[in-house]
Design an enzyme around this catalytic site. Structure first.
Site, mmCIF file in Angstrom:
data_model
loop_
_atom_site.group_PDB
_atom_site.id
_atom_site.type_symbol
_atom_site.label_atom_id
_atom_site.label_comp_id
_atom_site.label_asym_id
_atom_site.label_seq_id
_atom_site.Cartn_x
_atom_site.Cartn_y
_atom_site.Cartn_z
ATOM 1 N N GLN A 1 11.889 48.944 -46.920
ATOM 2 C CA GLN A 1 10.429 48.909 -46.818
ATOM 3 C C GLN A 1 9.855 47.744 -47.615
ATOM 4 O OE1 GLN A 1 8.316 51.069 -44.951
ATOM 5 N NE2 GLN A 1 6.978 49.353 -45.429
ATOM 6 N N ASP B 1 0.988 55.575 -50.756
ATOM 7 C CA ASP B 1 1.895 56.317 -49.881
ATOM 8 C C ASP B 1 1.382 57.751 -49.791
ATOM 9 O OD1 ASP B 1 4.039 56.950 -48.272
ATOM 10 O OD2 ASP B 1 5.573 56.705 -49.816
ATOM 11 N N HIS C 1 13.623 52.883 -51.577
ATOM 12 C CA HIS C 1 13.430 52.550 -50.155
ATOM 13 C C HIS C 1 13.396 51.022 -50.030
ATOM 14 C CE1 HIS C 1 12.508 52.864 -46.068
ATOM 15 N NE2 HIS C 1 11.347 53.473 -46.083
ATOM 16 N N CYS D 1 3.214 52.432 -46.174
ATOM 17 C CA CYS D 1 4.446 52.374 -45.384
ATOM 18 C C CYS D 1 4.413 53.283 -44.167
ATOM 19 C CB CYS D 1 5.647 52.675 -46.262
ATOM 20 S SG CYS D 1 5.706 54.368 -46.901
ATOM 21 N N ARG E 1 9.122 45.882 -40.385
ATOM 22 C CA ARG E 1 10.357 46.623 -40.657
ATOM 23 C C ARG E 1 11.442 46.170 -39.687
ATOM 24 N NH1 ARG E 1 10.276 51.790 -42.885
ATOM 25 N NH2 ARG E 1 12.500 51.798 -42.377
ATOM 26 N N ARG F 1 20.074 57.167 -43.979
ATOM 27 C CA ARG F 1 18.809 57.633 -44.552
ATOM 28 C C ARG F 1 19.070 59.059 -45.020
ATOM 29 N NH1 ARG F 1 13.006 56.714 -43.814
ATOM 30 N NH2 ARG F 1 11.884 58.687 -43.834
#
Length: 308
Positions: free
Chosen positions: A137, A225, A134, A266, A294, A107
């Site tokens: 996700q 988001d 991402h 998310c 996830r 990440r």
């Protein structure tokens, strides 16, 4: 080498197989305590390096728990411990880590770091997030939608707010999973044209609509988001709030969607900024199912990378 770098770089049939695998693993766990291991132990005897140049809660916990449930072990490395690209090159770091571990999840900030790691690693590399995309996700999000409403193909997904890295992966998802996508947000925060072009080239309808009320007409799913990143300076935060306030997801906005539309975020959410608490906790919201998934989706990604 089977890396999982982005939705657009992975075969659509393989993506579908991962979603199916994730659902099967989730079902197999039934009501067992979260800390117990799966009956199948595909990662037994394997070590997974989890590199966090960019901090995280959900990514760290979900990957760590997922590896342990499948019988493996993790080595968690922070950006301060790694100093990626400072001193030892990323390429050399990748080569060395590959001698010690079976799989690398990273990440990070720059996409170039991910790509260089994957180019030189001799074990699979998973994109846990970059500033551009991402993909893990979106795997969880597609799984969540289909748990509640069946196939996502042909549905209308609306993104409200900043055309950021998660939005970019949703556009990749539109191309690979076959749904249409509408972006509603200020022109200064549009998704990169490359991501829009990808979905359109795959035959999907991609619309940019500045009026959020018009954008969500007929929506099957509304996604948003956070408006600011933890690394944004205060001046940038205020400017973004001013630009994005018209795109807050409210009960009134959700009332313009299909009656059975879902809402996703998310997380972490800044309640009453990008979304009101009434929506977060309301009947449309599946944000906590999304967060749980996830774990299951990433377990499927890891198994796919290792051919298990």
């Amino acid at each position: 080498m089977t890396h999982f770098l982005d939705i657009d770089k992975t075969d659509a049939a393989a993506l579908r197989g991962m979603i199916d695998s994730a659902r099967a693993m989730k079902t197999a766990r039934g009501g067992r305590p979260k800390g117990t291991r799966d009956d199948a132990q595909p990662l037994a005897g394997r070590m997974v390096a989890l590199i966090f140049e960019k901090p995280s809660t959900r990514t760290r916990v979900s990957f760590d728990v997922g590896v342990r449930q499948m019988g493996g072990e993790t080595m968690v490395l922070s950006g301060k411990e790694m100093q990626l690209g400072h001193g030892e090159t990323i390429a050399d770091t990748a080569r060395v880590l590959s001698r010690y571990v079976d799989l690398i999840m990273i990440r990070t900030f720059e996409e170039a770091t991910l790509l260089e790691m994957a180019e030189h690693a001799t074990v699979p590399v998973i994109n846990g997030l970059t500033n551009r995309t991402h993909p893990c996700q979106i795997m969880a999000d597609v799984m969540t939608y289909e748990e509640h409403r069946g196939p996502i193909a042909g549905k209308k997904v609306v993104w409200a707010g900043d055309g950021n890295n998660v939005c970019a992966s949703w556009l990749h998802g539109a191309g690979q999973f076959g749904f249409d996508f509408t972006f509603t947000g200020p022109p200064t925060l549009d998704p990169e044209p490359e991501f829009i072009r990808y979905a359109r080239d795959k035959g999907r309808r991609v619309t940019v609509e500045r009026d959020p009320v018009l954008a969500v007409q007929g929506a099957d799913l509304v996604v948003t988001d956070t408006w600011v990143s933890m690394h944004d300076p205060e001046s940038a935060r205020e400017r973004r709030h001013n630009q994005l306030r018209p795109y807050q997801v409210t009960e009134a906005l959700m009332a313009q969607t299909k009656p059975d539309a879902l809402f996703m975020h998310c997380l972490p959410a800044h309640r009453n900024d990008e979304v009101t608490s009434a929506v977060m906790d309301g009947p449309h919201s599946v944000v906590f199912d999304e967060a749980e998934n996830r774990l299951h989706a990433q377990k499927a990604v890891m198994r796919w990378c290792l051919g298990l």
